[in-house]
Write a protein that holds these residues in place. Structure first.
Motif, PDB file in Angstrom:
ATOM      1  N   TRP A   1      -3.580   0.362  -5.003  1.00  0.00           N
ATOM      2  CA  TRP A   1      -3.191   0.528  -3.527  1.00  0.00           C
ATOM      3  C   TRP A   1      -4.445   0.960  -3.078  1.00  0.00           C
ATOM      4  O   TRP A   1      -5.056   1.776  -3.209  1.00  0.00           O
ATOM      5  CB  TRP A   1      -2.015   1.597  -3.541  1.00  0.00           C
TER       6      TRP A   1
ATOM      7  N   SER B   1       0.761  -1.150   0.079  1.00  0.00           N
ATOM      8  CA  SER B   1      -0.038   0.063  -0.245  1.00  0.00           C
ATOM      9  C   SER B   1       0.787   1.095   0.021  1.00  0.00           C
ATOM     10  O   SER B   1       1.932   1.102   0.352  1.00  0.00           O
ATOM     11  CB  SER B   1      -0.810  -0.250   1.383  1.00  0.00           C
ATOM     12  N   LEU B   2       0.352   2.299  -0.568  1.00  0.00           N
ATOM     13  CA  LEU B   2       1.044   3.652  -0.132  1.00  0.00           C
ATOM     14  C   LEU B   2       1.491   4.064   1.046  1.00  0.00           C
ATOM     15  O   LEU B   2       2.465   4.548   1.281  1.00  0.00           O
ATOM     16  CB  LEU B   2       0.171   4.658  -1.042  1.00  0.00           C
TER      17      LEU B   2
ATOM     18  N   GLN C   1       5.161   5.018   2.167  1.00  0.00           N
ATOM     19  CA  GLN C   1       5.604   6.225   2.846  1.00  0.00           C
ATOM     20  C   GLN C   1       6.041   6.210   4.255  1.00  0.00           C
ATOM     21  O   GLN C   1       7.017   6.840   4.767  1.00  0.00           O
ATOM     22  CB  GLN C   1       4.222   7.096   2.488  1.00  0.00           C
TER      23      GLN C   1
ATOM     24  N   LEU D   1      -0.606   6.704  -9.238  1.00  0.00           N
ATOM     25  CA  LEU D   1      -1.175   6.477  -8.026  1.00  0.00           C
ATOM     26  C   LEU D   1      -2.838   6.153  -8.312  1.00  0.00           C
ATOM     27  O   LEU D   1      -3.252   5.261  -7.358  1.00  0.00           O
ATOM     28  CB  LEU D   1      -1.146   7.801  -6.958  1.00  0.00           C
TER      29      LEU D   1
ATOM     30  N   VAL E   1       5.402  10.519  -5.228  1.00  0.00           N
ATOM     31  CA  VAL E   1       4.970   9.143  -4.436  1.00  0.00           C
ATOM     32  C   VAL E   1       5.638   8.766  -3.665  1.00  0.00           C
ATOM     33  O   VAL E   1       4.635   8.387  -2.468  1.00  0.00           O
ATOM     34  CB  VAL E   1       5.360   7.903  -5.586  1.00  0.00           C
TER      35      VAL E   1
END
Length: 258
Positions: free
Chosen positions: A258, A99-100, A104, A253, A142
């Motif tokens: 995601w 997942s994003l 991050q 994205l 991203v």
């Protein structure tokens, strides 16, 4: 056999073929980086003299395919692709790329090392094509968010572009033709013969449609002033980075699962 000596016959080099640029800026360039027309008195070559070697060919006669710099330039994209594939596999196995938010969070866990590594990798990719710089421009927003990622892209790409100009100014085409295809180099060298090269260069830097890295190297072989070059890079780069980096990353994205 007569031993009388006389003048050695000479043959003039055809005037319709402009001499190749050598180290530094061996050819004089006109205003805005354009080449000046060749002199009407062209140098002559003595009969029997050895043919001039290309700037891309080593002086000792070693074939260009064995040139370590040229070989590295050809193999480095494959190395970058292998590293990227390895990181993707690792990310999928560890859950970082699931997942994003996970991605991050992982970048945030690196602290200051995350931005530092990204800046170094992005700058290096502009100077030498280890990883296509376009991929890292997309990755910036991203990994770090739209604003912070774009700022990192701007700093890294501008730094790499300035290095390209400095390297070309001190080395010339002898190195550029070992990194890039000679045909591609010759194609964009034609731009420098125009009196409007500076304008064309600024437009190419603004729009993400031309090989900016190569053009920055080629600009270093012209008589373009350092101040002019810096202004073009600093003022024109942001628009291409915003259009390309933010635009493509937004699509990535949107369509990634995601």
């Amino acid at each position: 056999m007569s031993t009388a000596t006389g003048s050695v016959p000479v043959i003039a080099r055809p005037l319709d073929r402009a001499p190749r640029l050598t180290r530094g800026a061996a050819l004089a360039h006109g205003p805005a980086g354009a080449h000046t027309a060749p002199s009407s008195v062209d140098p002559v070559l003595s009969v029997g003299s050895a043919p001039a070697t290309s700037a891309a060919a080593p002086a000792d006669g070693v074939p260009s395919r064995r040139d370590p710099v040229r070989l590295a330039a050809r193999l480095s994209p494959l190395l970058g692709l292998a590293i990227s594939a390895t990181l993707v596999v690792w990310g999928l196995q560890t859950g970082v790329l699931q997942s994003l938010e996970n991605l991050q969070a992982f970048i945030g866990s690196l602290g200051a090392w995350g931005p530092v590594v990204f800046l170094l990798a992005s700058t290096a990719s502009v100077v030498f094509p280890i990883v296509p710089a376009g991929l890292l421009v997309i990755a910036g927003p991203v990994l770090f968010g739209a604003l912070e990622g774009t700022v990192y892209n701007y700093v890294a790409v501008c730094a790499g572009s300035l290095l390209n100009f400095l390297i070309a100014r001190h080395v010339g085409l002898s190195l550029i033709e070992r990194i890039f295809s000679e045909r591609t180099v010759e194609k964009f060298l034609g731009w420098t013969r125009s009196a409007h090269f500076t304008r064309a260069f600024a437009l190419a830097i603004t729009l993400p449609v031309a090989p900016d890295d190569l053009l920055c190297y080629i600009a270093g072989t012209t008589r373009m002033r350092w101040r002019t070059y810096v202004l073009i890079i600093l003022l024109c780069k942001p628009w291409a980075l915003i259009a390309y980096g933010l635009g493509i990353s937004a699509l990535v994205l949107r369509y990634l699962p995601w």
